[in-house]
Design an enzyme around this catalytic site. Structure first.
Site, PDB file in Angstrom:
ATOM      1  CB  SER A 168      -0.910  -0.008   1.231  1.00  0.00           C
ATOM      2  OG  SER A 168      -1.596   1.205   1.335  1.00  0.00           O
TER       3      SER A 168
ATOM      4  CD1 TRP B 134      -0.991   0.930  -6.257  1.00  0.00           C
ATOM      5  CD2 TRP B 134      -1.727   2.581  -4.950  1.00  0.00           C
ATOM      6  NE1 TRP B 134      -2.059   1.521  -6.885  1.00  0.00           N
ATOM      7  CE2 TRP B 134      -2.524   2.538  -6.101  1.00  0.00           C
ATOM      8  CE3 TRP B 134      -2.005   3.533  -3.974  1.00  0.00           C
ATOM      9  CZ2 TRP B 134      -3.578   3.406  -6.315  1.00  0.00           C
ATOM     10  CZ3 TRP B 134      -3.052   4.413  -4.186  1.00  0.00           C
ATOM     11  CH2 TRP B 134      -3.829   4.346  -5.350  1.00  0.00           C
ATOM     12  CG  HIS B 135      -0.520   5.652  -1.185  1.00  0.00           C
ATOM     13  ND1 HIS B 135      -0.937   4.475  -0.621  1.00  0.00           N
ATOM     14  CD2 HIS B 135      -1.622   6.426  -1.267  1.00  0.00           C
ATOM     15  CE1 HIS B 135      -2.234   4.555  -0.361  1.00  0.00           C
ATOM     16  NE2 HIS B 135      -2.677   5.720  -0.741  1.00  0.00           N
ATOM     17  N   GLY B 136       3.497   5.778  -3.576  1.00  0.00           N
ATOM     18  CA  GLY B 136       4.602   6.548  -4.130  1.00  0.00           C
ATOM     19  C   GLY B 136       5.901   5.782  -4.081  1.00  0.00           C
TER      20      GLY B 136
ATOM     21  CG  PHE C 164      -0.829   8.559  -4.976  1.00  0.00           C
ATOM     22  CD1 PHE C 164       0.453   8.995  -4.676  1.00  0.00           C
ATOM     23  CD2 PHE C 164      -1.869   9.020  -4.210  1.00  0.00           C
ATOM     24  CE1 PHE C 164       0.680   9.857  -3.616  1.00  0.00           C
ATOM     25  CE2 PHE C 164      -1.653   9.872  -3.153  1.00  0.00           C
ATOM     26  CZ  PHE C 164      -0.383  10.293  -2.860  1.00  0.00           C
TER      27      PHE C 164
END
Lengths: 416, 540
Positions: B343, B346-348, B540
């Site tokens: 997670s 995935w965001h950055g 994102f």
């Protein structure tokens, strides 16, 4: 009609009415001075909304003012040089103050100069120069809205983007929430007073922001905040200057300005504006003073290279009665300084004295013309003043009970 | 094209809606084709090359899905191999564009190498689109999607209201709607859609964006290595939490509203997460569709795989009073940490995002552990629901805010420095001008160690005021889903059986007063369009 359809109809009509009302209100109040309407006393006489839109407002104000003389510079000129001052020679009026806060000195100065010249009858430009603007080169100018507002391009041709930019500015001045908030603040500020920021049609602004902070937190807080900011920039200046050779950074821009003025028959007066001893001491202690002397030398050479009486330079960076006023202690919210708001921004009273000195020669003991012949002596004089000031301050710090009035101040009081 | 731009609101959206209704009145498939083409145009607007980058990936996924559809029954092993190929392809696709530079940087950091960090153009919304395509392949493989056409698939992937920043939708929840919707103008959908869209626009432009003016300079100071101090540190932490909260809330409402104009209901993606009474509940309210995806496609399969292995080895499972530390670590802690690591990543593509994800993983695990041990150490806890809820809320809120510093800070070091500020490690100071106005309170503050400083009191007050107002709105007022619940603003949202009076009082109806109120909100949003700003989640 079904309820949902009626809802959509009412919503659409109400939305349209609100937007039209907001646009009309903004257009009448004219918070950014974009339109040429007259100000209405008791409604929109003062313009606090220009605070964050000075460049926009001035690009159009100057066109309406069509000045014979323009004041160029940053926030120091914006706040402290009065375009309506009686000190200005009759032949130099009308005067427009193009000082713009937050601008970098060099290229913006040149841009302001060209914009003022583009209005048609410019004969004199007075540029208020800042010392730190010549301690590091400016970043290249991007082609932003300021550039698109210019009357003429660099090559002298008319700017084709100006009309589109005007329409964009007009749209932002009537159909944005920011404009609405600023229009409301304009109406709320209708009674004026020294705590209300105003940008007069001649480009001169009030120092309301400084007055408000001085009242709330005292002038010591203003000085401390600015000193911290100045200190934070020292490392960057030293890094740049360590590898710097030749004339000081941004001097090329001044050379271009001089050429422009010579070409268009505009008299140019370059004024290295005063700083308070607080700022000068930061530079001295950081070992940057030789660069300030170099800057004065470079300015004198530039003027000499112009071979014209219409290009002159003045230096007000010195340790004298006006620049060594003691700063009130922390917590003192009553005492006001006469000449400075904080180490960088001098007050209008000092701006007046600088203009008096430049145009009428008085007071003779403050500031001096910069020429190749006199600059070395001038640097020596300021070094002596500096030495005396540092000696006095050390003695004063050693003896905290004694009355610590700077030597220049005592002398000035006596002469007054 | 941004949802909060003049060209979208006054150009693209009206044209697409008019085209949809006009074509839909003649032939329904023309309307849907128009919607697909409009979505493609929307995607290409920012950078046309985006279409060239994403189109082959869409076609390859469609081909793989067709293969699986064909061999799902007859050759399940082949279908499974195709699924794995598809997942690997999509992850590589995402990995190349999003993580190449980060991985090279990480290798340089760890091994002291000097790999060149070349900038790679990141196709817009690639993280959302990739997850959506993986979910589609998994659904086809599992037989949850049994028939699809190229047109259906293209519309599912490209549908513009959810294309760039979610919610991450499933084919099976979208296509039945596309097949059933009326392509003629529907006043109720338009009214609900407009309400959702313009309330979202106002959240984004009036509540979220101005907060950036307070927050950004503070994080810039931290990036330069300056200590912010206690008060500015908390303004930075709370301010950014509220900025991203209203930014994402605004985007989610706008996405729901846009879809609703076409009669489509999207799944819930954002449901007042700051009101959560536990970190587990927080993730059931914040970016719900991502949580759903990660749970379904990472956490559950991993947890199941590990549970089967333990059972095969004769080791105890997980749950109830018999849970051991080893089973907890293997079956909950490990999958949770891995899921939240993904997670974060995935965001950055950055260390800060990974640390942020791991922090949430640790907090979720702690929350589960507490639920396990609470009955043993505090059997009467259920008799104090108010105490549990308020303590849970406070702990969750503070944890989320503190972790959000890592999400926003430019480096792990800067985040750690701000955490020090939050804890008072760099001293607690207040502007002298502010203290001077506090009278006797200032004296008391001085006795507990609060020192005066020379910073601007008005700036601090502005920050405190903004944070206070936004907190009040986030925590005290009903959200858009509650207000519009009778009209099912998102899939499955209905009025609760027992609702607070405030929710009932704020209930949306197609009345004249709501129309005028919404007009005022819409006008405020439209007037705020002048300052363009991107949605935080679009990156994102």
């Amino acid at each position: 009609m079904p309820r949902q359809s009626r809802f959509l109809l009412i919503w659409s009509v109400a939305l349209l009415v609100i937007l039209v009302l907001a646009a009309g209100f903004n257009a009448v109040i004219n918070p950014y001075e974009l339109f040429a309407w007259q100000r209405i006393p008791g409604l929109n006489e003062y313009k606090p909304g220009t605070r964050n839109h000075v460049a926009l407002a001035k690009a159009y104000q100057v066109e309406r003012a069509r000045p014979v003389t323009v004041i160029l510079g940053t926030s120091r000129a914006y706040l402290a040089m009065d375009a309506a001052s009686p000190v200005w020679p009759e032949a130099d009026r009308p005067v427009y103050n193009y000082g713009t806060p937050g601008s970098n000195m060099s290229e913006v100065l040149f841009r302001e100069l060209r914009q003022a010249w583009g209005t048609g009858r410019l004969r004199h430009a007075v540029a208020i120069l800042d010392v730190p603007a010549f301690l590091a080169p400016d970043p290249p100018l991007s082609r932003g809205p300021d550039q698109r507002r210019l009357l003429f391009l660099d090559d002298g041709g008319p700017n084709p983007d100006r009309r589109a930019q005007y329409l964009n500015d007009a749209f932002l001045s009537v159909l944005t929430m920011g404009a609405l908030v600023d229009s409301v603040s304009t109406v709320l500020a209708r009674k004026g007073g020294d705590t209300v920021l105003d940008l007069r049609p001649d480009g001169t602004a009030t120092a309301a922001d400084f007055i408000n902070v001085a009242r709330a937190e005292g002038m010591n807080a203003l000085f401390t905040q600015k000193d911290e900011y100045d200190l934070s920039r020292i490392a960057g200046f030293k890094r740049v200057l360590a590898d710097w050779h030749g004339p000081m950074p941004n001097m090329g821009i001044l050379r271009d300005m001089i050429q422009f003025c010579l070409k268009h028959d505009v008299t140019l007066t370059l004024i290295l504006g005063s700083s308070h001893a607080d700022q000068m001491e930061i530079y001295r202690q950081a070992g940057l003073w030789p660069y300030i002397e170099q800057l004065k030398m470079d300015l004198a050479k530039l003027v000499a290279d112009a071979h014209s009486d219409s290009i002159t330079a003045w230096d007000f960076v010195e340790y004298g009665p006006y620049t060594t006023e003691p700063v009130p202690p922390r917590g003192d919210k009553v005492t006001r300084l006469k000449w400075f708001w904080e180490p960088v921004h001098f007050q209008r009273a000092l701006g007046e004295i600088m203009l008096q000195r430049v145009f009428h020669g008085r007071p003779a003991d403050f500031g001096a013309p910069l020429t190749v012949a006199t600059v070395e002596a001038r640097n020596q004089l300021v070094r002596d003043q500096q030495r005396a000031f540092v000696g006095w301050r050390l003695a004063c710090e050693d003896n905290r009970e004694a009355r610590c009035t700077p030597p220049h101040e005592v002398a000035a009081e006596a002469s007054r | 094209m941004l949802f909060n731009s003049y060209e979208f609101i006054f150009g693209f959206l009206p044209v697409v809606l008019i085209g949809f209704y006009v074509l839909g009145a003649r032939r329904r498939d023309w309307a849907l084709l128009w919607l697909t083409l409009a979505s493609l145009f929307f995607y290409a607007w920012w950078r046309p090359i985006n279409v060239l980058l994403i189109a082959p990936s869409i076609l390859i996924n469609l081909g793989l899905a067709r293969l699986m559809e064909r061999y799902r029954e007859s050759r399940p092993a082949l279908a499974r191999a195709v699924l794995i190929c598809g997942i690997v392809f999509n992850l590589c696709f995402l990995g190349y564009f999003k993580y190449t530079m980060f991985l090279r940087g990480a290798v340089n950091d760890i091994f002291g190498t000097d790999l060149v960090l070349t900038h790679i153009i990141l196709p817009l919304g690639i993280s959302f689109i990739t997850f959506q395509k993986i979910a589609f392949l998994a659904d086809v493989h599992a037989g949850r999607v049994t028939s699809f056409t190229f047109r259906d698939y293209a519309l599912f992937v490209l549908f513009f209201p959810q294309l760039i920043a979610g919610p991450i939708v499933h084919y099976r929840e979208m296509m039945p709607q596309f097949r059933a919707i009326s392509t003629r103008f529907n006043a109720e959908d338009a009214a609900v859609g407009a309400t959702l869209f313009f309330m979202g626009l106002a959240k984004k432009l009036i509540l979220a964006d101005p907060m950036a003016l307070v927050v950004s300079p503070l994080y810039a100071r931290a990036a330069r290595g300056e200590a912010l101090g206690f008060v500015d540190g908390w303004i930075a932490a709370l301010g950014f939490t509220l900025q991203i909260y209203f930014d994402f809330a605004g985007y989610s409402d706008m996405a729901l509203g846009l879809a609703r104009f076409f009669g489509i209901k999207l799944p819930v993606n954002f449901n007042s997460p700051l009101k959560a009474a536990s970190i587990i509940e927080f993730w059931q309210r914040w970016h719900v569709s991502l949580t759903r995806f990660l749970t379904a496609y990472i956490y559950n399969p991993l947890s199941l795989f590990l549970a089967r292995r333990r059972m095969a080895a004769g080791k105890p499972g997980f749950g109830g009073r018999d849970t051991t530390a080893a089973s907890f670590a293997t079956l909950l802690l490990m999958p949770t940490m891995l899921t939240m690591f993904v997670s974060g990543l995935w965001h950055g593509a950055g260390y800060t995002y990974i640390v942020w994800g791991l922090m949430h993983g640790a907090m979720i695990s702690l929350n589960h552990a507490w639920r396990l041990v609470r009955p043993r150490i505090w059997p009467g806890a259920k008799d104090h629901p108010g105490l549990l809820a308020s303590t849970g809320f406070l702990l969750t809120f503070v944890s989320v805010v503190v972790a959000m510093v890592m999400f926003r800070a430019p480096t792990v070091g800067a985040a750690a420095s701000i955490w020090g500020d939050l804890a008072g490690a760099n001293g607690v100071t207040l502007p002298e001008g502010l203290l001077a106005r506090l009278g006797p309170v200032a004296h008391w503050l001085h006795t507990i160690g609060v020192q005066p400083d020379a910073s601007s009191g008005s700036q601090i007050m502005q920050g405190v005021l903004r944070v206070g107002v936004l907190l009040l709105i986030a925590l005290g007022l009903p959200n858009t889903l509650q207000i519009l619940a009778p009209y099912e603003p998102a899939i499955g949202i209905r009025p609760a059986k027992r609702e607070p009076m405030l929710v009932r009082a704020a209930r949306w109806t197609p009345s004249g007063s709501w129309a005028v109120g919404l007009a005022a909100i819409s006008a405020a949003g439209i007037l705020s369009l002048g300052q363009l700003s991107e949605f935080l989640y679009w990156q994102f």
